[in-house]
Design a protein around this motif. Sequence first.
Motif, PDB file in Angstrom:
ATOM      1  N   ASP A  50       1.458   4.047   4.420  1.00 11.47           N
ATOM      2  CA  ASP A  50       2.498   4.114   3.382  1.00 11.47           C
ATOM      3  C   ASP A  50       2.863   5.546   3.008  1.00 11.47           C
ATOM      4  O   ASP A  50       3.223   5.837   1.860  1.00 11.47           O
ATOM      5  N   GLU A  51       2.809   6.439   3.971  1.00 12.82           N
ATOM      6  CA  GLU A  51       3.123   7.851   3.696  1.00 12.82           C
ATOM      7  C   GLU A  51       4.627   8.108   3.677  1.00 12.82           C
ATOM      8  O   GLU A  51       5.061   9.178   3.240  1.00 12.82           O
ATOM      9  N   GLY A  52       5.400   7.138   4.208  1.00 11.06           N
ATOM     10  CA  GLY A  52       6.847   7.355   4.306  1.00 11.06           C
ATOM     11  C   GLY A  52       7.283   7.486   5.764  1.00 11.06           C
ATOM     12  O   GLY A  52       8.289   8.128   6.060  1.00 11.06           O
ATOM     13  N   LYS A  53       6.534   6.833   6.661  1.00 15.13           N
ATOM     14  CA  LYS A  53       6.862   6.897   8.094  1.00 15.13           C
ATOM     15  C   LYS A  53       8.248   6.295   8.352  1.00 15.13           C
ATOM     16  O   LYS A  53       9.007   6.800   9.169  1.00 15.13           O
ATOM     17  N   GLY A  54       8.549   5.198   7.641  1.00 12.87           N
ATOM     18  CA  GLY A  54       9.842   4.538   7.820  1.00 12.87           C
ATOM     19  C   GLY A  54      10.979   5.473   7.458  1.00 12.87           C
ATOM     20  O   GLY A  54      11.950   5.621   8.201  1.00 12.87           O
TER      21      GLY A  54
ATOM     22  N   GLY B 224       4.750  -2.138   6.476  1.00 17.22           N
ATOM     23  CA  GLY B 224       5.929  -2.279   5.622  1.00 17.22           C
ATOM     24  C   GLY B 224       6.571  -0.915   5.525  1.00 17.22           C
ATOM     25  O   GLY B 224       6.004  -0.006   4.908  1.00 17.22           O
ATOM     26  N   HIS B 225       7.697  -0.731   6.195  1.00 16.22           N
ATOM     27  CA  HIS B 225       8.349   0.588   6.229  1.00 16.22           C
ATOM     28  C   HIS B 225       9.656   0.502   5.457  1.00 16.22           C
ATOM     29  O   HIS B 225      10.579  -0.201   5.858  1.00 16.22           O
ATOM     30  N   ARG B 226       9.718   1.220   4.338  1.00 16.71           N
ATOM     31  CA  ARG B 226      10.878   1.103   3.446  1.00 16.71           C
ATOM     32  C   ARG B 226      11.827   2.277   3.646  1.00 16.71           C
ATOM     33  O   ARG B 226      11.406   3.436   3.675  1.00 16.71           O
TER      34      ARG B 226
ATOM     35  N   THR C 279       4.812  -2.467   0.144  1.00 20.17           N
ATOM     36  CA  THR C 279       6.204  -2.758   0.473  1.00 20.17           C
ATOM     37  C   THR C 279       6.407  -4.251   0.736  1.00 20.17           C
ATOM     38  O   THR C 279       7.418  -4.819   0.347  1.00 20.17           O
TER      39      THR C 279
ATOM     40  N   ARG D  71      -1.516   0.010  -4.911  1.00 20.61           N
ATOM     41  CA  ARG D  71      -2.206   0.977  -4.057  1.00 20.61           C
ATOM     42  C   ARG D  71      -3.118   1.851  -4.904  1.00 20.61           C
ATOM     43  O   ARG D  71      -2.735   2.261  -6.001  1.00 20.61           O
TER      44      ARG D  71
ATOM     45  N   LYS E 142       7.088  12.490  -1.067  1.00 14.40           N
ATOM     46  CA  LYS E 142       6.808  12.118  -2.463  1.00 14.40           C
ATOM     47  C   LYS E 142       6.321  13.267  -3.339  1.00 14.40           C
ATOM     48  O   LYS E 142       5.549  13.064  -4.267  1.00 14.40           O
TER      49      LYS E 142
ATOM     50  N   ASP F 253       8.061  14.721  -5.400  1.00 17.74           N
ATOM     51  CA  ASP F 253       8.667  14.462  -6.713  1.00 17.74           C
ATOM     52  C   ASP F 253       7.779  13.625  -7.628  1.00 17.74           C
ATOM     53  O   ASP F 253       7.904  13.694  -8.850  1.00 17.74           O
TER      54      ASP F 253
ATOM     55  N   GLY G 264       9.750  15.620   1.086  1.00 15.21           N
ATOM     56  CA  GLY G 264      10.491  14.517   0.483  1.00 15.21           C
ATOM     57  C   GLY G 264      10.533  14.678  -1.031  1.00 15.21           C
ATOM     58  O   GLY G 264       9.513  14.974  -1.661  1.00 15.21           O
TER      59      GLY G 264
ATOM     60  N   GLY H 133      12.384  12.269  -2.975  1.00 11.80           N
ATOM     61  CA  GLY H 133      12.865  10.996  -3.511  1.00 11.80           C
ATOM     62  C   GLY H 133      12.945   9.993  -2.381  1.00 11.80           C
ATOM     63  O   GLY H 133      12.855  10.359  -1.202  1.00 11.80           O
TER      64      GLY H 133
HETATM   65  P1  GDP Z   1       5.462   3.733   5.408  1.00 13.04           P
HETATM   66  O1  GDP Z   1       4.673   2.476   5.539  1.00 13.04           O
HETATM   67  O2  GDP Z   1       4.717   4.961   5.842  1.00 13.04           O
HETATM   68  O3  GDP Z   1       6.823   3.649   6.052  1.00 13.04           O
HETATM   69  O4  GDP Z   1       5.716   3.929   3.845  1.00 13.04           O
HETATM   70  P2  GDP Z   1       6.221   2.777   2.827  1.00 13.04           P
HETATM   71  O5  GDP Z   1       7.672   2.572   3.054  1.00 13.04           O
HETATM   72  O6  GDP Z   1       5.318   1.609   2.849  1.00 13.04           O
HETATM   73  O7  GDP Z   1       5.923   3.508   1.455  1.00 13.04           O
HETATM   74  C1  GDP Z   1       6.521   4.720   1.124  1.00 13.04           C
HETATM   75  C2  GDP Z   1       7.320   4.498  -0.165  1.00 13.04           C
HETATM   76  O8  GDP Z   1       7.694   5.744  -0.697  1.00 13.04           O
HETATM   77  C3  GDP Z   1       8.616   3.733   0.052  1.00 13.04           C
HETATM   78  O9  GDP Z   1       8.882   2.966  -1.078  1.00 13.04           O
HETATM   79  C4  GDP Z   1       9.654   4.842   0.217  1.00 13.04           C
HETATM   80  O10 GDP Z   1      10.954   4.419  -0.189  1.00 13.04           O
HETATM   81  C5  GDP Z   1       9.110   5.860  -0.732  1.00 13.04           C
HETATM   82  N1  GDP Z   1       9.372   7.256  -0.387  1.00 13.04           N
HETATM   83  C6  GDP Z   1       9.380   7.844   0.840  1.00 13.04           C
HETATM   84  N2  GDP Z   1       9.545   9.171   0.722  1.00 13.04           N
HETATM   85  C7  GDP Z   1       9.642   9.426  -0.612  1.00 13.04           C
HETATM   86  C8  GDP Z   1       9.776  10.623  -1.385  1.00 13.04           C
HETATM   87  O11 GDP Z   1       9.838  11.732  -0.861  1.00 13.04           O
HETATM   88  N3  GDP Z   1       9.803  10.466  -2.744  1.00 13.04           N
HETATM   89  C9  GDP Z   1       9.712   9.251  -3.359  1.00 13.04           C
HETATM   90  N4  GDP Z   1       9.738   9.192  -4.689  1.00 13.04           N
HETATM   91  N5  GDP Z   1       9.574   8.122  -2.663  1.00 13.04           N
HETATM   92  C10 GDP Z   1       9.526   8.209  -1.312  1.00 13.04           C
END
Ligand code: GDP
Length: 450
Positions: free
Chosen positions: A38-42, A65-67, A324, A330, A356, A358, A438, A440
């Motif tokens: 959940d680091e923001g890979k998506g 779950g990639h958001r 996600t 978490r 993240k 921010d 990142g 946001g």
């Molecule tokens: P993944 O599984 O690595 O793809 O990550 P997830 O999507 O499960 O979780 C990352 C969450 O952080 C998601 O809700 C994204 O929309 C959100 N996100 C990603 N990058 C940033 C960022 O730079 N700032 C903020 N506030 N949210 C972010």
Amino acid sequence: MLGCNSSAARPWHVVRLVVSVLGGPLPATVVVGTQWGDEGKGKLTDLLSKEMDVVVRYQGGHNAGHRIVVDGEAFALQLVPSGILYPAVTPVIGNGVVVDPKVLLSEIDALGAKGIDTTRLMVSGNAHLVMPYHQELDRVTERFLGRNALGTTKRGIGPAYADKATRVGLRVQDLLDPKIFRQKLEVALKEKNGLLSRVYNRLPLSASEIATEYLEEYAPRIAPMIADTVGFLHDQLDVGRHVLLEGAQATFLDLDHGTYPFVTSSNPVAGGACTGSGIGPRDITRVIGIAKAYVTRVGAGPFPTELTDDVGDLLVERGHEFGTNTGRRRRCGWFDVPMARQAARLNSLSDIALTKLDVLDALETVQVCVAYEADGKTYDYPPYHQSVLHAVTPVYEELDGWCEDLTACTSFDDLPRAAKRYVAFLAERIDVPIHVVGVGPGREQVVAVP
Ligand code: GDP
Ligand code: IMO
Ligand code: MG
């Protein structure tokens, strides 16, 4: 410094600048999680996809779950690669993925309802199928483990990979041959039903019902997507196309290198991108590690920098730290440099995207774990023996917070000095450059680090 309080729309040249700082397209690039997922890979995969021709998921299943957030609209992807939003990208589900066809089809339908074209999606015939008994076994074994449960996503991922390893798995290509499908199902289910009924006191599952569901409901729709993805990927590389390999889960959830047994059942590390796609190591020219500006973990297992106080609650709240897809809260903690250093060498990271940042905006001071201590020894990397990892005390360095909203920053120069210092401090301690930050969830809420 530019004001950081407005939410002006970001032009595409900002995104292009970020992509170019990340190094631009190269034959094959891997995006890999450096923590516990959940680091923001998506988000990063989506961002990079603008410059890619093919985006491949190489392991995991719908435990991921990639958001992605585009113009305020959110897409939560589980099996479909995060390049799907770009019409020019061919999304590929590689051989290393375990595919639940029901979930895949509902994801395709949900994307279709949002006007996203999924007809380009290719699925490796060698990918394994997640079957109903895998999900049932995942649930009952977790219940059986009681206090020792791993906190899996209960999606059947572990049991599906276990069947792959013991060679009783069904593959996506078996959907094309009903006779073989039924034969393999018969064999697998005989054993599973014995286990379910005798060990776990559950009702046996019906082979004919499963065969009907998979062969009549799913196979006709999945069949056109089934392909020799290895051949396709090499053909693409041969003509100079750019391939992005999108990891799911993360380095410390890796079956071999993670905090076993609190791991997933595949190899998310960059090496897994080769086995899970059929692309050889020499075709991979860049490995981008995705790291949150703090650390999160879902499920059980060691977490040296975990915060169980108000600060942890604040990170959960500000970071919306809920799964996600599973919705689970978490666990949150401070950034962990020893883990990041280990991730750098396990994946041969070229550079890092720090997400993240921010979320830390509200803190007056920020702690960074720079080493661990245990038994009078200092560790710069996670100790080899996990009993020691469970017992370590993090050594923290305190940095100034910035107490300013970063979400509207469009360039690194816009960041307050303390935020820049935090980014530079992490890069220096990990000894890997941070090329993007990142600020946001939105697709454009990123800044390139000069
Ligand atoms: P993944 O599984 O690595 O793809 O990550 P997830 O999507 O499960 O979780 C990352 C969450 O952080 C998601 O809700 C994204 O929309 C959100 N996100 C990603 N990058 C940033 C960022 O730079 N700032 C903020 N506030 N949210 C972010
Ligand atoms: P993405 O791709 C975070 C965790 C589960 C559990 C362990 C084993 O979104 O980063 P499993 O169902 O895989 O057998 O569960 O792994 N886990 C994840 N945690 N992000 C994920 O994926 C995860 N996928 C699995 O919580 O601790
Ligand atoms: Mg996720």
